[in-house]
Design a protein around this motif. Structure first.
Motif, PDB file in Angstrom:
ATOM      1  N   TYR A 274      54.341  42.523  15.753  1.00 57.04           N
ATOM      2  CA  TYR A 274      53.514  43.613  15.870  1.00 57.04           C
ATOM      3  C   TYR A 274      52.281  42.627  16.420  1.00 57.04           C
ATOM      4  CZ  TYR A 274      55.298  47.620  13.892  1.00 57.04           C
ATOM      5  OH  TYR A 274      56.224  48.467  12.900  1.00 57.04           O
ATOM      6  N   GLN A 275      52.139  41.751  16.377  1.00 56.28           N
ATOM      7  CA  GLN A 275      51.016  40.266  16.913  1.00 56.28           C
ATOM      8  C   GLN A 275      51.761  40.207  18.715  1.00 56.28           C
ATOM      9  OE1 GLN A 275      50.502  36.999  14.479  1.00 56.28           O
ATOM     10  NE2 GLN A 275      49.059  38.668  12.799  1.00 56.28           N
ATOM     11  N   LEU A 276      53.322  39.945  18.543  1.00 55.70           N
ATOM     12  CA  LEU A 276      53.902  39.508  19.752  1.00 55.70           C
ATOM     13  C   LEU A 276      54.168  40.783  20.468  1.00 55.70           C
ATOM     14  CD1 LEU A 276      57.103  37.363  18.406  1.00 55.70           C
ATOM     15  CD2 LEU A 276      55.014  36.637  19.952  1.00 55.70           C
ATOM     16  N   ARG A 277      54.216  41.683  20.042  1.00 58.05           N
ATOM     17  CA  ARG A 277      54.432  43.477  20.239  1.00 58.05           C
ATOM     18  C   ARG A 277      53.212  43.343  21.615  1.00 58.05           C
ATOM     19  NH1 ARG A 277      53.749  48.844  17.674  1.00 58.05           N
ATOM     20  NH2 ARG A 277      51.285  47.295  17.705  1.00 58.05           N
ATOM     21  N   ASP A 278      51.147  43.324  21.240  1.00 57.86           N
ATOM     22  CA  ASP A 278      50.731  43.885  20.932  1.00 57.86           C
ATOM     23  C   ASP A 278      49.790  42.731  21.979  1.00 57.86           C
ATOM     24  OD1 ASP A 278      50.913  45.583  19.722  1.00 57.86           O
ATOM     25  OD2 ASP A 278      49.112  44.502  18.343  1.00 57.86           O
ATOM     26  N   ARG A 279      50.497  41.271  22.177  1.00 54.14           N
ATOM     27  CA  ARG A 279      50.273  40.670  22.930  1.00 54.14           C
ATOM     28  C   ARG A 279      51.551  40.662  24.214  1.00 54.14           C
ATOM     29  NH1 ARG A 279      50.101  33.694  22.089  1.00 54.14           N
ATOM     30  NH2 ARG A 279      50.242  33.477  23.663  1.00 54.14           N
ATOM     31  N   LYS A 280      52.382  41.412  24.263  1.00 58.13           N
ATOM     32  CA  LYS A 280      53.733  41.370  25.347  1.00 58.13           C
ATOM     33  C   LYS A 280      52.556  42.555  25.695  1.00 58.13           C
ATOM     34  CE  LYS A 280      56.837  39.746  26.457  1.00 58.13           C
ATOM     35  NZ  LYS A 280      57.012  39.034  27.358  1.00 58.13           N
ATOM     36  N   LEU A 281      52.612  43.976  25.294  1.00 66.20           N
ATOM     37  CA  LEU A 281      51.918  44.740  26.083  1.00 66.20           C
ATOM     38  C   LEU A 281      50.853  45.195  26.784  1.00 66.20           C
ATOM     39  CD1 LEU A 281      52.821  47.585  23.680  1.00 66.20           C
ATOM     40  CD2 LEU A 281      53.535  47.470  25.643  1.00 66.20           C
ATOM     41  N   GLY A 282      49.665  43.539  26.620  1.00 67.28           N
ATOM     42  CA  GLY A 282      48.315  43.210  27.012  1.00 67.28           C
ATOM     43  C   GLY A 282      49.048  42.830  28.953  1.00 67.28           C
ATOM     44  N   HIS A 283      49.990  41.927  28.500  1.00 70.85           N
ATOM     45  CA  HIS A 283      50.464  40.949  30.219  1.00 70.85           C
ATOM     46  C   HIS A 283      50.927  42.627  30.623  1.00 70.85           C
ATOM     47  CE1 HIS A 283      48.864  37.300  29.101  1.00 70.85           C
ATOM     48  NE2 HIS A 283      49.979  37.549  28.181  1.00 70.85           N
ATOM     49  N   LEU A 284      51.884  43.127  30.092  1.00 70.33           N
ATOM     50  CA  LEU A 284      52.364  44.445  30.695  1.00 70.33           C
ATOM     51  C   LEU A 284      51.399  45.437  31.264  1.00 70.33           C
ATOM     52  CD1 LEU A 284      55.153  44.649  28.965  1.00 70.33           C
ATOM     53  CD2 LEU A 284      55.574  44.075  31.377  1.00 70.33           C
ATOM     54  N   GLN A 285      50.235  45.701  30.070  1.00 66.38           N
ATOM     55  CA  GLN A 285      49.253  46.892  30.813  1.00 66.38           C
ATOM     56  C   GLN A 285      48.452  46.437  32.092  1.00 66.38           C
ATOM     57  OE1 GLN A 285      49.398  49.528  30.129  1.00 66.38           O
ATOM     58  NE2 GLN A 285      50.026  50.042  28.211  1.00 66.38           N
ATOM     59  N   GLN A 286      47.985  44.572  31.892  1.00 71.35           N
ATOM     60  CA  GLN A 286      47.204  44.474  33.347  1.00 71.35           C
ATOM     61  C   GLN A 286      47.356  44.638  34.358  1.00 71.35           C
ATOM     62  OE1 GLN A 286      47.194  40.048  33.242  1.00 71.35           O
ATOM     63  NE2 GLN A 286      46.074  40.089  30.677  1.00 71.35           N
ATOM     64  N   LEU A 287      49.445  45.335  34.589  1.00 71.61           N
ATOM     65  CA  LEU A 287      49.498  45.590  36.270  1.00 71.61           C
ATOM     66  C   LEU A 287      49.344  47.122  36.164  1.00 71.61           C
ATOM     67  CD1 LEU A 287      53.853  43.666  35.384  1.00 71.61           C
ATOM     68  CD2 LEU A 287      51.503  43.217  37.065  1.00 71.61           C
ATOM     69  N   GLN A 288      48.890  47.736  34.819  1.00 68.86           N
ATOM     70  CA  GLN A 288      48.533  49.469  35.495  1.00 68.86           C
ATOM     71  C   GLN A 288      49.331  49.962  35.694  1.00 68.86           C
ATOM     72  OE1 GLN A 288      45.041  48.543  38.625  1.00 68.86           O
ATOM     73  NE2 GLN A 288      43.042  48.517  35.938  1.00 68.86           N
ATOM     74  N   PRO A 289      50.760  49.547  35.058  1.00 68.42           N
ATOM     75  CA  PRO A 289      52.262  50.259  35.471  1.00 68.42           C
ATOM     76  C   PRO A 289      51.879  52.011  35.442  1.00 68.42           C
ATOM     77  CG  PRO A 289      52.193  49.655  32.944  1.00 68.42           C
ATOM     78  CD  PRO A 289      51.008  49.298  33.239  1.00 68.42           C
ATOM     79  N   SER A 290      52.654  52.979  36.053  1.00 66.90           N
ATOM     80  CA  SER A 290      52.617  54.033  35.577  1.00 66.90           C
ATOM     81  C   SER A 290      54.081  54.639  34.303  1.00 66.90           C
ATOM     82  CB  SER A 290      53.321  55.084  36.567  1.00 66.90           C
ATOM     83  OG  SER A 290      54.094  54.503  37.155  1.00 66.90           O
ATOM     84  N   ALA A 291      54.420  53.147  33.734  1.00 62.00           N
ATOM     85  CA  ALA A 291      55.486  53.056  33.499  1.00 62.00           C
ATOM     86  C   ALA A 291      56.380  52.061  32.717  1.00 62.00           C
ATOM     87  CB  ALA A 291      56.644  53.863  33.250  1.00 62.00           C
ATOM     88  N   ILE A 292      56.538  51.462  31.924  1.00 64.03           N
ATOM     89  CA  ILE A 292      57.178  50.111  31.610  1.00 64.03           C
ATOM     90  C   ILE A 292      58.888  50.921  31.365  1.00 64.03           C
ATOM     91  CG2 ILE A 292      57.478  48.148  29.778  1.00 64.03           C
ATOM     92  CD1 ILE A 292      54.475  49.189  28.739  1.00 64.03           C
ATOM     93  N   VAL A 293      59.809  49.185  31.558  1.00 64.50           N
ATOM     94  CA  VAL A 293      60.996  49.593  31.897  1.00 64.50           C
ATOM     95  C   VAL A 293      61.339  48.523  31.077  1.00 64.50           C
ATOM     96  CG1 VAL A 293      61.055  51.571  33.507  1.00 64.50           C
ATOM     97  CG2 VAL A 293      61.624  48.901  34.649  1.00 64.50           C
ATOM     98  N   SER A 294      62.657  48.166  30.904  1.00 63.46           N
ATOM     99  CA  SER A 294      63.208  46.878  29.715  1.00 63.46           C
ATOM    100  C   SER A 294      64.817  47.337  30.088  1.00 63.46           C
ATOM    101  CB  SER A 294      62.677  46.504  28.846  1.00 63.46           C
ATOM    102  OG  SER A 294      63.398  45.966  28.626  1.00 63.46           O
TER     103      SER A 294
END
Length: 151
Positions: free
Chosen positions: A99-119
């Motif tokens: 969960y620490q890794l997830r939150d760190r990853k999401l923090g970086h992705l949310q900097q992009l202000q995305p309408s969606a995240i894909v993988s």
């Protein structure tokens, strides 16, 4: 795994030679799909999963070809090469670290202000979705499917 097995080595080699990741089909599909795609407005954050980056050594293909189809696909401004914390059973066996890794990853992705995240990995998708709040996390194929006009 079976290359040394006399009964299965040849069969396994054939299956291996025929097997492709879905993203490897994109280059030849882009010309036919391009006239049919209406890409959504806004940034789409892409999390390149470890399975593609490190396991299969397939880097940059999804992003490149979705951009060619008109999507504004971006990777995290830093640490895009790192695991999201899902890593197979890792999120089950080491939930606190996962969960620490997830939150760190999401923090970086949310900097992009995305309408969606894909993988491109269901484990990553479900793990990231568990902490992404209102930002949907989907497979890139779902994004593409939603953008395609009927043939």
């Amino acid at each position: 795994m079976l290359r040394g097995d006399p009964a299965y080595a040849e069969k396994a080699a054939r299956v291996s030679a025929l097997t492709k990741d879905l993203s490897e089909l994109l280059p030849e599909l882009v010309p036919a799909l391009k006239p049919r795609v209406t890409a959504p407005q806004g940034v789409i954050a892409y999390h390149p999963p470890c399975t593609l980056q490190h396991g299969q050594k397939l880097r940059g293909g999804v992003e490149t070809h979705l951009r060619a189809l008109g999507f504004d696909i971006r990777v995290a401004p830093s640490e895009s090469h790192l695991c999201c914390g899902s890593a197979g059973t890792y999120s089950v066996l080491q939930p606190e670290l996962a969960y620490q890794l997830r939150d760190r990853k999401l923090g970086h992705l949310q900097q992009l202000q995305p309408s969606a995240i894909v993988s491109a990995n269901i484990g990553c998708i479900t793990h990231l979705q568990s902490g992404s709040g209102p930002t949907p996390v989907r497979h890139w194929v779902e994004l593409l499917d939603a953008a395609l006009a009927p043939a």
